[in-house]
Design an enzyme around this catalytic site. Structure first.
Site, PDB file in Angstrom:
ATOM      1  N   CYS A 159       0.839  -1.203   0.000  1.00 18.99           N
ATOM      2  CA  CYS A 159       0.000   0.000   0.000  1.00 18.99           C
ATOM      3  C   CYS A 159       0.874   1.253   0.000  1.00 18.99           C
ATOM      4  CB  CYS A 159      -0.928  -0.014   1.213  1.00 18.99           C
ATOM      5  SG  CYS A 159      -1.952   1.449   1.308  1.00 18.99           S
ATOM      6  N   CYS A 198      -0.409   4.148   2.039  1.00 18.80           N
ATOM      7  CA  CYS A 198      -0.256   4.037   3.501  1.00 18.80           C
ATOM      8  C   CYS A 198       1.184   4.319   3.922  1.00 18.80           C
ATOM      9  CB  CYS A 198      -0.569   2.629   4.012  1.00 18.80           C
ATOM     10  SG  CYS A 198      -1.915   1.822   3.210  1.00 18.80           S
ATOM     11  N   ASP A 199       2.130   3.792   3.168  1.00 16.90           N
ATOM     12  CA  ASP A 199       3.517   3.758   3.650  1.00 16.90           C
ATOM     13  C   ASP A 199       4.483   4.661   2.891  1.00 16.90           C
ATOM     14  OD1 ASP A 199       2.688   1.840   5.480  1.00 16.90           O
ATOM     15  OD2 ASP A 199       3.029   0.203   4.067  1.00 16.90           O
TER      16      ASP A 199
END
Ligand code: NAP
Length: 304
Positions: A128, A131-132
């Site tokens: 992701c 997300c990261d």
């Protein structure tokens, strides 16, 4: 009434069935909130002209369902017995009975199956970028895949990373032309086609430090230093407990029997667990609504 899943599809089914006084029990599962919970801004969900954060959108849906009496529990469906009525589900070792079931268990990111990959998830291996990505400011990252997700993730990561290397196993890309061209035009993205990843290191340091790559045409193998390793190689539908009972296609997606119906009466599908085409928050929500209405009509017809 049990709903498996807490993403857009499951939450919408919970809103509708709760408002119909069906006392739904929703199983949150191992990826709470589904795919929206791991995205950032959602700009195309109707009704939010300024956009909304994915986690907020899905949490709002859950609150809305709870307001009408939906109950949520954490747990994983380990086994299902859908051959008889009531339908039975083994949730974390405990069997639950239900008259009707909505499967909205979604699809999870696919992994490559490399020896060290699993051990480094959350320590440099990610599926992701949204997300990261922010952890990789001025760092080097690799994105694996040749579809639209890989292009999108690679482009997104250039906001942070100093260099993004896109590794794809063949010369031809299945990504749409516009997404591929956008990635090709981005000076921070370097393309490595006909290349596969043989492993990712370093488990001993508990973080990603390098990857072993191999050109499938020349056979040449080499190691490159990287800080982040992003997988964008598609998804696997979460249907394992239903194998042999619910009709599934060759990739494991539920085969629809019209509307939200599966091959088993009283069992309905909603969202990415069946949808391999649209995969949008709004379509998942729409399917959740359809499944709820079908479940309500089924119970009525059964005289419940
Ligand atoms: P996808 O289109 O199925 O692409 C998966 C990619 O991963 C393929 O290039 C595939 O290679 C590669 N791959 C699969 N298994 C692999 C393995 N074991 N080793 C190496 N490579 C592997 O999946 P996706 O990119 O997630 O897209 C899914 C759907 O969502 C598509 O319909 C896509 O258009 C849509 N989508 C749209 C957008 C957008 O429009 N904004 C963004 C993201 C996704 P091969 O090509 O060799 O099979």
């Amino acid at each position: 009434m049990i709903i498996i899943g807490s993403g857009c599809a499951g939450n919408t089914a919970a809103i509708y069935t709760a408002r119909a006084n069906l006392n739904p029990l929703a199983i949150i599962g191992h990826e709470p909130g589904g795919q929206l919970a791991i995205t950032t801004e959602v700009e195309n969900f109707p009704g939010f002209p300024e956009g909304i954060q994915g986690p907020d959108l899905v949490e709002n849906m859950k609150k809305q369902a709870e307001r009408f009496g939906a109950e949520y529990i954490y747990g994983s469906v380990l086994e299902a017995d859908l051959r008889n009525k009531p339908l039975r589900l083994n949730i974390d070792g405990e069997w639950h009975e239900t008259r009707t079931l909505i499967i909205a268990s979604g699809a999870s990111a696919r992994l490559l199956g490399l020896p060290n990959e699993q051990k480094l998830i959350g320590h440099g291996v990610s599926s992701c970028a949204t997300c990261d990505g922010a952890f990789y400011k001025d760092r080097k990252v690799i994105v694996v895949g040749g579809g639209d997700s890989a292009m999108e993730e690679a482009n997104f990561l250039t906001r942070f990373a100093s260099q993004v290397t896109l590794v794809h196993r063949r010369e031809h890309f299945r990504a749409s032309k516009i997404m591929l061209e956008r990635a090709r035009a981005n000076p921070k993205i370097r393309f490595l086609s006909s290349t596969v990843v043989d492993d990712v290191f370093d488990v001993a340091q508990n973080s990603v430090t390098s990857v072993k790559l191999r050109n499938v045409e020349s056979g040449e193998s080499w190691t490159e230093e990287v800080d982040g390793f992003f997988l964008a190689i598609g998804h696997i539908p979460n249907t394992k407990p239903f194998q042999g009972q619910i009709d599934l296609d060759h990739d494991g997606y539920i085969v629809s029997h019209g509307g939200a119906r599966t091959n088993i009466s009283g069992v309905f599908h909603a969202g990415d667990v069946q949808d391999r085409t649209y995969r949008q928050a709004i379509t998942a929500a729409g399917m959740g609504c359809m499944a709820a209405i079908e479940a309500e009509r089924y119970l009525e017809a059964e005289g419940h």
